[in-house]
Design a protein around this motif. Structure first.
Motif, short mmCIF file in Angstrom:
data_model
loop_
_atom_site.label_atom_id
_atom_site.label_comp_id
_atom_site.label_asym_id
_atom_site.label_seq_id
_atom_site.Cartn_x
_atom_site.Cartn_y
_atom_site.Cartn_z
N ARG A 130 -22.40 12.67 0.70
CA ARG A 130 -23.58 12.32 -0.07
C ARG A 130 -23.15 11.56 -1.32
O ARG A 130 -22.08 11.86 -1.86
CB ARG A 130 -24.35 13.59 -0.43
CG ARG A 130 -24.86 14.33 0.80
CD ARG A 130 -25.74 15.49 0.44
NE ARG A 130 -27.02 15.00 -0.11
CZ ARG A 130 -27.91 15.78 -0.70
NH1 ARG A 130 -27.66 17.08 -0.86
NH2 ARG A 130 -29.03 15.29 -1.16
N PRO A 131 -23.88 10.56 -1.81
CA PRO A 131 -25.22 10.16 -1.35
C PRO A 131 -25.22 9.15 -0.21
O PRO A 131 -26.28 8.68 0.17
CB PRO A 131 -25.81 9.54 -2.62
CG PRO A 131 -24.64 8.90 -3.29
CD PRO A 131 -23.48 9.83 -3.03
N ARG A 132 -24.04 8.81 0.34
CA ARG A 132 -24.03 7.84 1.44
C ARG A 132 -24.80 8.36 2.64
O ARG A 132 -25.46 7.58 3.34
CB ARG A 132 -22.58 7.52 1.83
CG ARG A 132 -21.76 6.87 0.72
CD ARG A 132 -20.37 6.52 1.18
NE ARG A 132 -19.54 6.06 0.06
CZ ARG A 132 -18.75 6.84 -0.65
NH1 ARG A 132 -18.64 8.13 -0.35
NH2 ARG A 132 -18.03 6.37 -1.64
N THR A 133 -24.73 9.67 2.88
CA THR A 133 -25.45 10.22 4.03
C THR A 133 -26.97 10.10 3.83
O THR A 133 -27.72 9.99 4.81
CB THR A 133 -25.07 11.69 4.27
OG1 THR A 133 -25.31 12.44 3.07
CG2 THR A 133 -23.61 11.82 4.66
N ASP A 134 -27.42 10.12 2.58
CA ASP A 134 -28.84 9.91 2.31
C ASP A 134 -29.25 8.50 2.71
O ASP A 134 -30.34 8.29 3.27
CB ASP A 134 -29.15 10.15 0.83
CG ASP A 134 -28.84 11.57 0.39
OD1 ASP A 134 -29.39 12.50 0.99
OD2 ASP A 134 -28.05 11.74 -0.55
N LEU A 135 -28.39 7.54 2.42
CA LEU A 135 -28.67 6.15 2.79
C LEU A 135 -28.71 5.99 4.31
O LEU A 135 -29.62 5.34 4.85
CB LEU A 135 -27.60 5.23 2.19
CG LEU A 135 -27.67 3.75 2.59
CD1 LEU A 135 -28.95 3.11 2.06
CD2 LEU A 135 -26.43 3.00 2.06
N LEU A 136 -27.75 6.58 4.99
CA LEU A 136 -27.73 6.51 6.46
C LEU A 136 -29.01 7.10 7.05
O LEU A 136 -29.63 6.51 7.95
CB LEU A 136 -26.51 7.24 7.00
CG LEU A 136 -25.14 6.65 6.65
CD1 LEU A 136 -24.04 7.63 7.02
CD2 LEU A 136 -24.92 5.33 7.35
N THR A 137 -29.41 8.24 6.53
CA THR A 137 -30.61 8.91 7.03
C THR A 137 -31.84 8.05 6.82
O THR A 137 -32.71 7.95 7.71
CB THR A 137 -30.79 10.26 6.32
OG1 THR A 137 -29.63 11.05 6.53
CG2 THR A 137 -32.00 11.00 6.86
N LYS A 138 -31.93 7.40 5.68
CA LYS A 138 -33.09 6.57 5.36
C LYS A 138 -33.25 5.41 6.34
O LYS A 138 -34.37 4.94 6.58
CB LYS A 138 -32.95 6.05 3.93
CG LYS A 138 -34.17 5.33 3.40
CD LYS A 138 -34.10 5.13 1.89
CE LYS A 138 -33.03 4.13 1.51
NZ LYS A 138 -33.12 3.75 0.06
N LYS A 139 -32.16 4.97 6.93
CA LYS A 139 -32.22 3.83 7.85
C LYS A 139 -32.59 4.25 9.28
O LYS A 139 -32.93 3.40 10.10
CB LYS A 139 -30.87 3.09 7.86
CG LYS A 139 -30.46 2.56 6.49
CD LYS A 139 -31.51 1.64 5.90
CE LYS A 139 -31.21 1.26 4.45
NZ LYS A 139 -32.22 0.35 3.88
#
Length: 208
Positions: A130-139
């Motif tokens: 996180r927060p990269r996983t938040d970005l992946l999830t958003k896509k």
């Protein structure tokens, strides 16, 4: 780069590579259809990428990679296999996701053997954090999946915890995922097995 990779890069990149541009991509315009789109981050030499795409002609794939020799290799694979459902973006994956990929647009992510950044002080550089996983999830679309494979068990444990703590994601399995038989084994994976590294798979999906 080998001579073959250089030749492929020069000849085929204009046809199959999407130039980095800080504006949202229209998948329908790029592929000429409305098929689901899966992004692979860091495809290495791209052989597994090409094999998966060949097995699934009704799915579109975008490979993101900064290793130019790997780009050249995959371009050769695309041409020799007559694949029309792969495109390549040669740029930093996070920047691509932030500026080129629309939210809630992807059917999945493939992340095979990402750099484990083994030293503890470097763990913050890991992609699955996180927060990269938040970005992946958003896509991801609702129901879209994130499939990660690693030969570094400590990274698998860390990634499972980070993904589990990411709002909007849930694991498809109670723990690590069973081996997905449709994923081809790569040379990199075999090197890990030769060193007695444990191959661990994670499968998460975006929930409502």
């Amino acid at each position: 780069m080998t001579d073959s990779q250089k030749k492929a890069y020069a000849e085929y990149a204009p046809r199959w590579c999407i130039p980095y541009n800080a504006q949202m991509v229209s998948f329908a315009e790029v592929f000429g259809n409305d098929n689901p789109v899966i992004i692979e981050i860091g495809f290495g030499m791209g052989v597994a990428t090409a094999e998966i795409a060949a097995q699934n002609p009704s799915i579109n794939y975008i490979g993101i990679e900064v290793f130019q020799a790997g780009v050249g290799k995959l371009l050769n694979e695309i041409e020799h296999r007559n694949l029309c459902n792969i495109r390549i973006i040669e740029h930093d994956a996070i920047e691509v996701l932030e500026t080129m990929i629309p939210d809630s647009s992807l059917a999945g992510f493939h992340i095979f053997f990402p750099d484990p950044w083994q030293k503890k002080k470097h763990h913050k550089r890991r992609l699955i954090r996180r927060p990269r996983t938040d970005l992946l999830t958003k896509k991801l679309q609702v129901g879209g999946y994130l499939y990660m494979v690693t030969d570094w068990y400590e990274y698998a444990e860390d990634a499972f915890a980070e993904l589990s703590a990411t709002e909007g994601l849930c694991s498809r399995y109670e723990g690590f995922a069973p081996p997905q038989t449709w994923r081809p084994k790569t040379k990199f994976e075999q090197k890990g097995l030769n060193k007695a590294h444990r191959i661990t798979e994670l499968m998460f999906q975006r929930k409502e």
